[in-house]
Design a protein around this motif. Structure first.
Motif, PDB file in Angstrom:
ATOM      1  N   ASN A  21     -24.338 -13.339 -11.812  1.00 19.48           N
ATOM      2  CA  ASN A  21     -25.192 -12.158 -11.698  1.00 19.48           C
ATOM      3  C   ASN A  21     -24.525 -11.002 -10.961  1.00 19.48           C
ATOM      4  N   ARG A  22     -23.284 -11.166 -10.537  1.00 22.08           N
ATOM      5  CA  ARG A  22     -22.595 -10.158  -9.740  1.00 22.08           C
ATOM      6  C   ARG A  22     -22.204  -8.959 -10.595  1.00 22.08           C
ATOM      7  N   THR A  23     -22.493  -7.785 -10.074  1.00 25.65           N
ATOM      8  CA  THR A  23     -22.016  -6.560 -10.702  1.00 25.65           C
ATOM      9  C   THR A  23     -21.078  -5.885  -9.720  1.00 25.65           C
ATOM     10  N   PRO A 119     -14.768 -24.843  -1.891  1.00 26.55           N
ATOM     11  CA  PRO A 119     -16.106 -24.349  -2.262  1.00 26.55           C
ATOM     12  C   PRO A 119     -16.784 -23.499  -1.190  1.00 26.55           C
ATOM     13  N   GLU A 120     -16.633 -23.852   0.076  1.00 32.18           N
ATOM     14  CA  GLU A 120     -17.283 -23.095   1.140  1.00 32.18           C
ATOM     15  C   GLU A 120     -16.699 -21.685   1.253  1.00 32.18           C
ATOM     16  N   LEU A 121     -15.391 -21.564   1.115  1.00 30.81           N
ATOM     17  CA  LEU A 121     -14.765 -20.237   1.158  1.00 30.81           C
ATOM     18  C   LEU A 121     -15.231 -19.390  -0.020  1.00 30.81           C
ATOM     19  N   GLU A 122     -15.294 -20.000  -1.183  1.00 32.00           N
ATOM     20  CA  GLU A 122     -15.744 -19.275  -2.373  1.00 32.00           C
ATOM     21  C   GLU A 122     -17.207 -18.864  -2.242  1.00 32.00           C
ATOM     22  N   GLN A 123     -18.017 -19.717  -1.659  1.00 31.83           N
ATOM     23  CA  GLN A 123     -19.423 -19.388  -1.462  1.00 31.83           C
ATOM     24  C   GLN A 123     -19.571 -18.188  -0.538  1.00 31.83           C
ATOM     25  N   ILE A 124     -18.812 -18.157   0.541  1.00 32.42           N
ATOM     26  CA  ILE A 124     -18.881 -17.046   1.482  1.00 32.42           C
ATOM     27  C   ILE A 124     -18.432 -15.753   0.809  1.00 32.42           C
ATOM     28  N   MET A 125     -17.368 -15.810   0.023  1.00 30.85           N
ATOM     29  CA  MET A 125     -16.918 -14.613  -0.705  1.00 30.85           C
ATOM     30  C   MET A 125     -18.014 -14.126  -1.652  1.00 30.85           C
ATOM     31  N   ALA A 126     -18.651 -15.048  -2.334  1.00 33.41           N
ATOM     32  CA  ALA A 126     -19.695 -14.680  -3.298  1.00 33.41           C
ATOM     33  C   ALA A 126     -20.938 -14.120  -2.604  1.00 33.41           C
ATOM     34  N   MET A 127     -21.274 -14.641  -1.441  1.00 33.17           N
ATOM     35  CA  MET A 127     -22.491 -14.223  -0.745  1.00 33.17           C
ATOM     36  C   MET A 127     -22.325 -12.912   0.027  1.00 33.17           C
ATOM     37  N   SER A 128     -21.110 -12.524   0.318  1.00 32.89           N
ATOM     38  CA  SER A 128     -20.867 -11.350   1.137  1.00 32.89           C
ATOM     39  C   SER A 128     -21.399 -10.079   0.484  1.00 32.89           C
ATOM     40  N   GLN A 129     -21.871  -9.161   1.327  1.00 33.95           N
ATOM     41  CA  GLN A 129     -22.373  -7.867   0.871  1.00 33.95           C
ATOM     42  C   GLN A 129     -21.285  -6.797   0.861  1.00 33.95           C
ATOM     43  N   GLY A 135      -8.618 -10.536  -2.917  1.00 35.94           N
ATOM     44  CA  GLY A 135      -8.156 -11.900  -2.721  1.00 35.94           C
ATOM     45  C   GLY A 135      -6.685 -12.048  -3.039  1.00 35.94           C
ATOM     46  N   ILE A 136      -6.136 -13.201  -2.667  1.00 32.21           N
ATOM     47  CA  ILE A 136      -4.729 -13.475  -2.976  1.00 32.21           C
ATOM     48  C   ILE A 136      -4.572 -14.682  -3.891  1.00 32.21           C
ATOM     49  N   ASN A 137      -5.673 -15.250  -4.354  1.00 33.13           N
ATOM     50  CA  ASN A 137      -5.572 -16.334  -5.328  1.00 33.13           C
ATOM     51  C   ASN A 137      -6.441 -15.982  -6.523  1.00 33.13           C
ATOM     52  N   ASP A 138      -6.117 -16.559  -7.639  1.00 33.50           N
ATOM     53  CA  ASP A 138      -6.908 -16.265  -8.833  1.00 33.50           C
ATOM     54  C   ASP A 138      -7.563 -17.520  -9.390  1.00 33.50           C
ATOM     55  N   ASN A 139      -7.961 -18.423  -8.499  1.00 33.28           N
ATOM     56  CA  ASN A 139      -8.638 -19.647  -8.926  1.00 33.28           C
ATOM     57  C   ASN A 139      -9.945 -19.326  -9.641  1.00 33.28           C
ATOM     58  N   ASP A 140     -10.670 -18.331  -9.146  1.00 34.16           N
ATOM     59  CA  ASP A 140     -11.893 -17.868  -9.795  1.00 34.16           C
ATOM     60  C   ASP A 140     -11.899 -16.349  -9.714  1.00 34.16           C
ATOM     61  N   ARG A 141     -11.520 -15.709 -10.777  1.00 29.68           N
ATOM     62  CA  ARG A 141     -11.383 -14.244 -10.808  1.00 29.68           C
ATOM     63  C   ARG A 141     -12.700 -13.519 -10.572  1.00 29.68           C
ATOM     64  N   ARG A 142     -13.822 -14.201 -10.729  1.00 21.88           N
ATOM     65  CA  ARG A 142     -15.122 -13.564 -10.514  1.00 21.88           C
ATOM     66  C   ARG A 142     -15.372 -13.241  -9.041  1.00 21.88           C
ATOM     67  N   ASP A 145     -12.633  -8.233  -6.656  1.00 22.83           N
ATOM     68  CA  ASP A 145     -12.477  -7.001  -7.428  1.00 22.83           C
ATOM     69  C   ASP A 145     -10.992  -6.688  -7.628  1.00 22.83           C
ATOM     70  N   LEU A 146     -10.164  -7.115  -6.684  1.00 30.36           N
ATOM     71  CA  LEU A 146      -8.722  -6.891  -6.729  1.00 30.36           C
ATOM     72  C   LEU A 146      -8.031  -8.166  -6.271  1.00 30.36           C
ATOM     73  N   ILE A 147      -7.047  -8.620  -7.053  1.00 31.17           N
ATOM     74  CA  ILE A 147      -6.306  -9.837  -6.703  1.00 31.17           C
ATOM     75  C   ILE A 147      -4.837  -9.493  -6.560  1.00 31.17           C
ATOM     76  N   LEU A 148      -4.279  -9.814  -5.405  1.00 27.11           N
ATOM     77  CA  LEU A 148      -2.858  -9.671  -5.138  1.00 27.11           C
ATOM     78  C   LEU A 148      -2.293 -11.090  -5.103  1.00 27.11           C
ATOM     79  N   GLU A 149      -1.701 -11.523  -6.184  1.00 26.90           N
ATOM     80  CA  GLU A 149      -1.255 -12.915  -6.274  1.00 26.90           C
ATOM     81  C   GLU A 149      -0.039 -13.143  -5.392  1.00 26.90           C
ATOM     82  N   LEU A 150      -0.308 -13.708  -4.218  1.00 24.29           N
ATOM     83  CA  LEU A 150       0.720 -13.978  -3.220  1.00 24.29           C
ATOM     84  C   LEU A 150       0.427 -15.291  -2.524  1.00 24.29           C
ATOM     85  N   SER A 151       1.435 -15.819  -1.896  1.00 18.68           N
ATOM     86  CA  SER A 151       1.252 -16.966  -1.025  1.00 18.68           C
ATOM     87  C   SER A 151       0.829 -16.458   0.354  1.00 18.68           C
TER      88      SER A 151
END
Length: 172
Positions: A21-23, A119-129, A135-142, A145-151
């Motif tokens: 549901n994220r826009t 999962p907990e990190l992803e949940q916090i990212m999703a819940m944030s206002q 992010g620096i990983n592309d495990n879930d691109r959703r 808004d911007l991904i810098l693929e780095l270690s």
């Protein structure tokens, strides 16, 4: 064990609903506040981010670094805010008041500085206002808004790329 698996499934379903549901509506205003979520097991240098805030001219007292630790016990007194798996209830419920306050804060930029898919990190990212999520990983691109693929060990490159893209987006 069975209840733990059910709880994890319930939280994953909650995160999936949030992301479905994220826009993405990134505003055009300049960055004033920035927050960072770190996985302590991957990167634990909060001072690196505090100096980055200063370099970017971000002086807001709301700028913060939050740690996730898979170990529920330990010496966490030197961290501003930290959370672990025990801070999550069923269906996305947050048990930690400090973490809930963090989630309710409308940061201009939120950086998820972690490579592992937890999962907990992803949940916090999703819940944030936050307005802009980086992010620096592309495990879930959703999630971002911007991904810098780095270690996570390439913090010097991350700083350069972050400043470059925020400048391009007219955020600095």
């Amino acid at each position: 064990m069975f209840l733990k698996a059910l709880k994890e499934k319930s939280n994953r379903d909650f995160t999936d609903r949030l992301l479905t549901n994220r826009t993405s509506a990134v505003s055009g205003k300049k960055v004033q506040t920035m927050a960072v979520i770190l996985n302590h097991e991957e990167f634990h240098d909060a001072e690196a981010f505090r100096s980055l805030f200063k370099e970017m001219g971000l002086r807001s007292p709301k700028n913060t670094v939050v740690f996730f630790s898979e170990a529920e016990e330990g010496n966490n007194a030197h961290w501003e805010t930290y959370f672990s798996k025990k801070d999550f209830g069923w269906s996305g419920k947050i048990k930690n008041k400090e973490l809930q306050q963090f989630l309710d804060e409308p940061f201009d930029v939120l950086i998820g500085y972690f490579n592992k898919s937890i999962p907990e990190l992803e949940q916090i990212m999703a819940m944030s206002q936050a307005n802009l999520k980086i992010g620096i990983n592309d495990n879930d691109r959703r999630l971002f808004d911007l991904i810098l693929e780095l270690s996570v060990i390439r913090f010097d490159v991350f700083k350069i790329e972050l400043k470059k893209y925020l400048t391009i987006l007219n955020k600095l």
